[in-house]
Design an enzyme around this catalytic site. Structure first.
Site, short mmCIF file in Angstrom:
data_model
loop_
_atom_site.label_atom_id
_atom_site.label_comp_id
_atom_site.label_asym_id
_atom_site.label_seq_id
_atom_site.Cartn_x
_atom_site.Cartn_y
_atom_site.Cartn_z
N LEU A 1 0.83 -1.19 0.00
CA LEU A 1 0.00 0.00 0.00
C LEU A 1 0.87 1.25 0.00
O LEU A 1 1.88 1.30 0.71
CB LEU A 1 -0.88 0.01 1.26
CG LEU A 1 -1.73 1.24 1.52
CD1 LEU A 1 -2.93 1.27 0.56
CD2 LEU A 1 -2.22 1.26 2.96
N CYS A 2 0.47 2.26 -0.79
CA CYS A 2 1.12 3.57 -0.75
C CYS A 2 0.03 4.63 -0.90
O CYS A 2 -1.11 4.39 -0.53
CB CYS A 2 2.22 3.70 -1.82
SG CYS A 2 1.61 3.75 -3.52
N HIS A 3 0.37 5.79 -1.45
CA HIS A 3 -0.60 6.87 -1.57
C HIS A 3 -1.62 6.60 -2.68
O HIS A 3 -2.83 6.66 -2.46
CB HIS A 3 0.12 8.20 -1.81
CG HIS A 3 -0.78 9.39 -1.77
ND1 HIS A 3 -0.43 10.58 -2.34
CD2 HIS A 3 -2.01 9.58 -1.24
CE1 HIS A 3 -1.41 11.45 -2.14
NE2 HIS A 3 -2.37 10.87 -1.49
N ILE B 1 -3.90 4.58 -0.38
CA ILE B 1 -4.62 5.09 0.78
C ILE B 1 -5.72 6.06 0.36
O ILE B 1 -6.73 6.20 1.05
CB ILE B 1 -3.64 5.74 1.80
CG1 ILE B 1 -4.31 5.99 3.16
CG2 ILE B 1 -3.06 7.02 1.26
CD1 ILE B 1 -4.55 4.77 3.98
#
Length: 112
Positions: free
Chosen positions: A69-71, A98
């Protein structure tokens, strides 16, 4: 192989891999975690910034299914590719990151 899943699909992915103790790997920077944080709900969460992963990859178990998971999903895809080259087999990239998490799973998570 890297599977692409949306945040709304994460529960199904976790259920499919439940016997192997799946992990959610958040690769965002510490300042990003301060702005918007995932609250683990039935899964283990580990945060290792993408830039630190090459020196910390030994903290992860290649036998565990890992969702990254990242932005927005670009960094996490690069991390998933790195993990695949490092011998991890069951990998997922959380498409939309996210930002999509806030829209699809938990509207209390701020968008930035």
């Amino acid at each position: 192989m890297i599977e692409h899943i949306r945040p709304a699909q994460l529960p199904d992915w976790l259920a499919r891999h439940a016997a192997d103790r799946p992990l959610l790997l958040d690769v965002r920077e510490p300042w990003e975690l301060e702005v918007a944080r995932v609250r683990p709900d039935g899964f283990e969460l580990v945060a290792i910034p993408m830039g630190q992963l090459p020196t910390r990859v030994q903290e992860l178990d290649p036998a565990r299914p890992t969702a990254c998971l990242c932005h927005h999903g670009a960094r996490s895809l690069r991390v998933a590719a790195f993990l695949a080259q490092s011998g991890f087999e069951e990998l997922a990239n959380i498409s939309g990151g996210i930002d999509a998490w806030s829209l699809e799973r938990d509207p209390t998570v701020p968008r930035y």
